[in-house]
Design a protein around this motif. Structure first.
Motif, short mmCIF file in Angstrom:
data_model
loop_
_atom_site.label_atom_id
_atom_site.label_comp_id
_atom_site.label_asym_id
_atom_site.label_seq_id
_atom_site.Cartn_x
_atom_site.Cartn_y
_atom_site.Cartn_z
N GLN A 1 0.83 -1.21 0.00
CA GLN A 1 0.00 0.00 0.00
C GLN A 1 0.86 1.26 0.00
O GLN A 1 0.58 2.22 -0.73
CB GLN A 1 -0.91 -0.01 1.23
N GLN B 1 0.84 4.08 -2.92
CA GLN B 1 0.50 5.48 -2.67
C GLN B 1 1.45 6.41 -3.42
O GLN B 1 1.02 7.42 -3.99
CB GLN B 1 0.53 5.78 -1.18
N SER C 1 -4.77 0.23 -3.71
CA SER C 1 -4.39 0.71 -2.38
C SER C 1 -5.59 0.73 -1.44
O SER C 1 -5.48 0.38 -0.26
CB SER C 1 -3.77 2.10 -2.49
#
Length: 399
Positions: A116, A120, A203
């Motif tokens: 994640q 990002q 995500s």
């Protein structure tokens, strides 16, 4: 005797009022911290990823943030043990090595959080900060769905409706961005809107699953939040190094681990490392409503800042989508009415056994609170529309 009891009651009342003022200040401080952390991280990542010149390796930044997080948590544990190195070492050995089964449970969420964090960077590098901030609220939807599926939680009708509003709001923003795709990424040939959108969706999915899985495996656990962060950070560092070697290994071997690091890049890394820990500390003073306010303010701050810092174009369609998302966040975080169950008839019938006068008193205390929060939220939306409508009209006037 009567005078003494009256004086004691007055002192208790004064102490209670003083504690109430302290709690109120802590809530406002918590709100400010949450807003600043949420907005500043996204804006700063977007800023450093769109600057001209040599770009740092995002995989190395993720690893560095994990290392700093582990070191910080180790320092806090050491201070909790009154700088007793031997006792701290035994605690770490017992919690991480001897209880290895408990430690291994964190490998899955750590892998997902590492993925994640890397996604990002990919998403923010390819999407305008405001668009990312709005779209990223889909994590509320994914978290809710995973909570229903994995934890058997139930949602109220208002929460389901708010999730529908959230999806519609994000969809409206994507339609707006699709129409302005060329303008959104015209500043750099390296930006790809589709890649950014896929990254933010994955995500959101990973964030929802990891959060719910983390909650499930830690139920009944006695370990402190700092020890859990050490365990997560160890896995995160190892997995981050593997990802860095896989994706950027030859380039980092040639240019170095800290290639492209500037003062601003270090600020981003420190924000990512310490921001989450800081939020973990202040979040105990913030209820769901306050966290909803923080998210909404963050969207506004990111949008307004993006207009001035990145020349982000805002039109009525974006305002509508962002407004729907803000309303959805607020509605989802609303407290449930006392005595009303959202899960089953059994709990509903149990609540109906309360005396009518008691239920009425609870509702009378509950309704003004919600009305006040709703009024504040409407003022928030009005502020958003005023701030953005002025910027929308500027290009029209200039043309």
């Amino acid at each position: 005797m009567a005078g003494g009891s009256h004086s004691q009651a007055a002192e208790q009342k004064a102490a209670s009022l003083g504690q109430s003022d302290v709690n109120r200040r802590l809530k406002y401080i918590s709100l400010a911290v949450l807003v600043v952390q949420n907005a500043s991280l996204i804006l700063s990542i977007r800023y450093v990823r769109t600057l001209p010149g040599d770009r740092f390796f995002t995989t190395s930044a993720v690893v560095m943030a994990e290392v700093l997080k582990v070191l910080t948590c180790l320092l806090i544990i050491l201070l909790q043990k009154r700088v007793n190195v031997k006792e701290t070492a035994f605690l770490l050995l017992d919690s991480i090595v001897f209880q290895y089964k408990d430690t291994l449970k964190l490998a899955v969420p750590s892998l997902i959080y590492t993925l994640q964090n890397n996604l990002q960077y990919v998403a923010i590098s390819n999407l305008p900060a405001a668009t990312f901030q709005v779209t990223y609220q889909l994590k509320i939807l994914t978290t809710a769905l995973f909570s229903v599926l994995m934890l058997r939680k139930s949602l109220s009708k208002v929460q389901w409706f708010s999730l529908l509003l959230l999806f519609i709001g994000v969809a409206v923003v994507q339609v707006q961005q699709e129409g302005n795709k060329e303008a959104s990424v015209a500043n750099s040939a390296n930006q790809n809107y589709t890649v950014g959108l896929i990254a933010v969706v994955i995500s959101c999915l990973s964030s929802g699953f990891a959060g719910v899985y983390f909650e499930k495996i830690l139920k009944g656990s006695s370990a402190s939040v700092w020890m859990r962060n050490v365990q997560l950070g160890i896995f995160g560092t190892v997995l981050g190094l593997l990802g860095m070697w896989w994706n950027d290994g030859p380039a980092i071997a040639e240019r170095g681990f800290l290639f492209g690091y500037t003062g601003m890049v270090w600020c981003v890394i420190f924000n990512q490392a310490f921001g989450g820990l800081l939020v973990a500390v202040v979040v105990k003073y913030a209820d769901n409503i306050l966290k909803g306010f923080a998210t909404s303010f963050s969207i506004i701050v990111s949008t307004v800042t993006s207009i001035y810092l990145f020349a982000f174009h805002v039109d009525l369609l974006f305002m509508m989508g962002a407004g729907l998302v803000i309303c959805a966040v607020y509605m989802y975080s609303l407290p449930k009415a006392p005595g009303v169950s959202s899960s089953s008839l059994r709990s509903s019938s149990a609540s109906s056994t309360l005396p009518v006068t008691e239920r009425d008193a609870q509702m009378e205390a509950f309704q003004p609170k919600v009305r006040g929060q709703t009024l504040t939220y409407l003022l928030l939306l009005l502020t958003l529309s005023q701030l953005l409508s002025a910027k929308v009209s500027c290009p029209l006037i200039a043309s």
